[in-house]
Every structure is written in C-alpha cells, then in structure tokens.
Design an enzyme around this catalytic site. Structure first.
Site, short mmCIF file in Angstrom:
data_model
loop_
_atom_site.label_atom_id
_atom_site.label_comp_id
_atom_site.label_asym_id
_atom_site.label_seq_id
_atom_site.Cartn_x
_atom_site.Cartn_y
_atom_site.Cartn_z
CB CYS A 137 -0.93 0.00 1.20
SG CYS A 137 -2.24 -1.20 1.04
C1 UDX Z 1 -0.81 -0.11 5.57
C2 UDX Z 1 -1.74 0.75 6.42
O1 UDX Z 1 -1.34 0.66 7.80
C3 UDX Z 1 -3.18 0.32 6.25
O2 UDX Z 1 -4.04 1.20 6.96
C4 UDX Z 1 -3.55 0.37 4.76
O3 UDX Z 1 -4.87 -0.10 4.55
C5 UDX Z 1 -2.57 -0.49 3.94
O4 UDX Z 1 -1.23 -0.06 4.21
P1 UDX Z 1 0.31 -2.52 5.77
O5 UDX Z 1 0.93 -2.23 4.44
O6 UDX Z 1 -0.31 -3.84 6.00
O7 UDX Z 1 -0.83 -1.44 6.08
O8 UDX Z 1 1.44 -2.35 6.87
P2 UDX Z 1 1.86 -1.31 8.00
O9 UDX Z 1 1.83 -1.97 9.30
O10 UDX Z 1 1.17 -0.03 7.87
O11 UDX Z 1 3.41 -1.09 7.62
C6 UDX Z 1 3.81 -0.58 6.37
C7 UDX Z 1 5.31 -0.46 6.31
O12 UDX Z 1 5.77 0.55 7.21
C8 UDX Z 1 6.06 -1.73 6.70
O13 UDX Z 1 7.13 -1.92 5.80
C9 UDX Z 1 6.59 -1.45 8.09
O14 UDX Z 1 7.78 -2.14 8.37
C10 UDX Z 1 6.82 0.06 8.01
N1 UDX Z 1 6.78 0.72 9.31
C11 UDX Z 1 5.63 0.77 10.04
C12 UDX Z 1 7.93 1.36 9.80
O15 UDX Z 1 8.99 1.35 9.15
N2 UDX Z 1 7.86 2.03 10.99
C13 UDX Z 1 6.72 2.10 11.73
O16 UDX Z 1 6.73 2.74 12.79
C14 UDX Z 1 5.56 1.45 11.24
#
Ligand code: UDX
Length: 442
Positions: free
Chosen positions: A272
């Site tokens: 996403c």
């Molecule tokens: C995300 C959104 O959270 C969700 O609301 C939307 O519908 C789809 O995209 P998702 O892709 O499943 O969900 O994962 P998410 O937990 O948001 O993490 C996305 C990325 O950010 C990951 O690569 C994660 O490692 C990274 N991340 C997340 C960080 O680097 N630091 C953080 O503090 C949080």
C-alpha cells in the site's frame, strides 16, 4: 440479514468475505483465478494472515461463503456488491485501473439482468474522482440503468493492516462511506449497523471524492510519519549519544503526535504505502499540484537503504566477498508478503556490492525465492543463517529474532557483528561486539 457479494478474493476481499460470513451473512465470493479459488474452496487462504484459516474453513464448511467465478449468479443472489480487486501501480507511478474496469463492467452486465435495486460498493483504492466518473459511467453503460435510481453506489475504503486484518475489520478505528446519494449512504450504514450488531465504530459519511482522498491521505500521512523518524535517524547517527528511538518516544508522548508509526528503520514497504504515495503524487501532478511532503517522504524512504548500506560498510569495512546473514525478508513481521519489502531491496544492493547473502524468514522464504531465486542462500534456522557469517543484519523485526544475543553471535558467526535495521535490540546488550543500528549515534 443482507446477502452480499464480494468481487475479488485477494487480501482485502477474502478477509472481508470470511469475516462477513462468520457474522452470519450469506456471502457470494467471485474470484477469477482458478488456483486461488481451489485453495479457498478447500478452506485454505492463498496467503498467510493470522486467524484467517480458521475463519475461512468455518465459512466454507457451513456454506455461508460460496465461492464462484460467476458474476451473474453472485449479483442475482445478493443485494450489496463489494468490489475488492487490485489497483496496482504502473512503472510511471500511475494507478492501473484495468481490474476495476473489467470487474465493474461485469457487475454492470449482471445488473442489467437483475430486477430491483442493488448497491455497488467500491473498496479498492482508486484515484479521487473515479467513483463518480469512471465507475458510475461504466455501470450505467453496461447495465442500461440509472445510478441513484435503479442502483446505488458508494466508495468505502479499507484501512486493513496485514497481520492484523481481521481485527481491522472487526474493530476498526473508523468506517468511511463516500456515497453518490443519500439512499446509497443510508443503506451501507444500515449494513454496517447489522455487521457490528448496533455497536457501530465512528462513521464518516461523505461524498465519494472525499472518501477517495481520505484513503490516500491516510496512507500518505502514516508513510510521512515513518519518513520523519527516518530523517531524524540520520541526524542522530552523527551525534554522540543520540538515539532516534528515544527521540521518537519522546515526541510520541505528546498526544497531538502519538507514538504510532514513528519507528525508524529500513523504511516502509508493502502493498500500500509505496503504491499509494506514488499514485497520489502522480495524480496531483497531472492537476498541477506538487505534493511536496509526499515527494520528500518517498525520497527519504529510498535513501534509507543507502544509509543502511553505509552503516554495514562502516561496521565491517567493505562488503565485497563478505557473507552476510540477513534476518527477515517479509515487508514487515506477521506476514509472508514480500511486495516492496525493504529487506529485499537491501539484499539487491548488497549483492551489487559483491556481498554473499544467506537469509532467513519464518514465513516469507518461498515468496522471496520467487524474486531472488538462487542469487542468495536460504537458511532453515537462525543458527544456520548466522553460521560463519561476517555480518548479521536484522531487516524485519520478527519476534523470534529477539532471542539473538552476543553469545549466539559469537558461537556461530565468523566474527560477530550486528546491524539492527529495525531497532529491535537494546544496544547495551551488545557492548562486547561490533554493533550498529539505524539512528544510533556513535
Ligand atoms: C498499511 C496501512 O497501515 C493500512 O491502513 C492500509 O490499509 C494499507 O497499508 P500494511 O501495508 O499492511 O498497512 O502495513 P503497515 O503496518 O502499515 O506497515 C507498512 C510499512 O511501514 C512496513 O514496511 C513497516 O515495516 C513500516 N513501518 C511501520 C515502519 O517502518 N515504521 C513504523 O513505525 C511502522
């Protein structure tokens, strides 16, 4: 109870369909991919998502989820149709709407043969204006019916986070409904009232374009928060005693900021954030608007890999011919999804620098193999991954990697050295060995 159909049983569609079926709705799921359909019919999800296998097998065995490749029958038998097909990114960053287009056309054709009112709900992430433009036009064209009169239409974005998808459906922070008219909005609201048995989550009822924008702005804001933390990680790296984890914890204690999504690391990946930030940037540019903060967030995200490489090089003095143990391949813990995984991007760069890679992941090894093939080695255990390695890089913070300590590294590695790219470890516990981490000053 409403009878519903769900078009597209990918990540969003299947988890949604399984949750609906388990809440007592009769659900007709339409999936064109035969392999996927076969697995789903056996009650087996085609991807890993905690808790989904039991929900799905229950829904299939009790007959509340009926899986097919037949739009006509799904639409005839249901009152509300949720379209959950993919909207991937093209190379130039624009959104590929071909799956939405063909699914909506099929829905329109089926509507033509149906008597009575029907509600169509788009859940796929689509650029602002798509619901009232393309989708409405295609439905009217194919069905020869009039929107708002003979059928209703809403855009209802999902905010599911992989690994927590079921919780995200059952207990969401909010439900956003963008309806083309009052009747459509009220009907979808009524459906959610039934789904949540009267205990509705906070609801925002608006027009489709606002709902479409909310979805993009939501993802872009979260990605921006992470990039903000990553921007500071580089400053912290230069300052003796500085630690980005502490700095972000400090600002997160301000309730106006909140501590979610301030984790500095390798950056954001997944299906996403990368696609949606590029998508809205491209879309706005066409309208002559430069979304500078989003552009900078993407840039910082890309640069974070270079920063990690620099830390690795400095830690062990050059990467050529070194054996590097990479722990974690999934784009985040709790999933086998490797789409836009930063771990894989990092591995590609390490390979370019002449390093040899041995990697481990509790769930994502098979998916990673499809991308990396035999360019790297795959380890069946943490110990095997560490064996004889010159450097260990923690790339995805799976809880099982917490068990790593100096003794384990000393026991298995050629010369113990650890680079924590996800801030999983307490630096104090690795004092005796070479240790570096994103956002940790010298
Ligand atoms: C995300 C959104 O959270 C969700 O609301 C939307 O519908 C789809 O995209 P998702 O892709 O499943 O969900 O994962 P998410 O937990 O948001 O993490 C996305 C990325 O950010 C990951 O690569 C994660 O490692 C990274 N991340 C997340 C960080 O680097 N630091 C953080 O503090 C949080």
């Amino acid at each position: 109870m409403f009878s519903v159909s769900v078009i597209g049983l990918g990540y969003v569609g299947l988890t949604f369909a399984a949750c609906l079926a388990n809440r007592g709705f009769r659900v007709y799921g339409v999936e064109s991919d035969e392999e996927k359909r076969k697995l789903i019919l056996e009650g087996r999800p085609p991807f890993y998502e905690p808790g989904l296998d039991s929900l799905l097998s229950k829904a299939i065995s009790c007959g509340s989820l009926i899986v097919m490749n037949d739009f006509q029958s799904a639409i005839q038998n249901s009152y509300i149709t949720f379209v959950c097909v993919g909207t991937p990114s093209r190379d130039d960053g624009s959104v590929d709407l071909s799956q939405v287009e063909s699914a909506v056309r099929e829905v329109g054709r089926a509507l033509k043969k149906k008597n009575g009112y029907h509600l169509v709900v788009l859940r796929s992430t689509i650029p602002p204006g798509t619901t009232e433009g393309l989708v409405k036009k295609l439905l009217e064209e194919e069905s020869s019916k009039i929107a708002e009169v003979e059928f209703g239409l809403c855009f209802n974005p999902e905010f599911l986070s992989e690994g927590k998808a079921i919780e995200g459906i059952m207990k969401p922070d909010k439900v956003v409904i963008g309806a083309v008219d009052e009747r459509s909005g009220k009907l979808l609201l009524e459906f959610y009232r039934e789904f949540y048995s009267g205990k509705l989550p906070p609801i925002l009822l608006t027009n489709p374009v606002n709902a479409e924008l909310i979805k993009y702005a939501n993802n872009a804001f979260l990605a921006m928060k992470i990039s903000f933390a990553n921007m500071f990680s580089r400053l912290c790296s230069k300052l003796k005693g500085a630690d980005v984890a502490v700095v972000m914890k400090g600002i997160g204690m301000d309730s106006r900021i909140c501590n979610a999504f301030l984790g500095a690391g390798l950056g954001w990946g997944g299906s996403c954030f990368p696609k949606d930030t590029r998508g809205i940037l491209f879309y706005a540019k066409k309208l002559g608007v430069d979304l500078k903060l989003i552009r900078a967030s993407i840039e910082i995200n890309e640069e974070q890999i270079e920063y990690a490489l620099e830390l690795a090089e400095n830690l062990i003095g050059g990467l050529r011919d070194k054996l590097i143990a990479v722990l974690g391949l999934a784009f985040k813990p709790g999933t086998d999804d490797v789409r836009e995984s930063r771990a894989i991007k990092l591995i590609e760069k390490l390979l370019e620098k002449g390093a040899r890679i041995r990697a481990h992941d509790p769930k994502a090894m098979e998916n990673a193999r499809r991308i990396l093939g035999d360019r790297i080695e795959y380890a069946g255990s943490i110990e095997e991954c560490l064996s004889d390695a010159d450097l260990c890089i923690l790339a995805t913070e799976w809880p099982e990697y917490r068990q790593i300590n100096s003794d384990l590294l000393k026991k298995y590695m050629k010369s113990p050295a650890l680079l924590d790219c996800r801030r999983l470890y307490d630096p104090n516990q690795f004092r005796g060995i070479r240790f570096a981490a994103i956002g940790l000053g010298p």
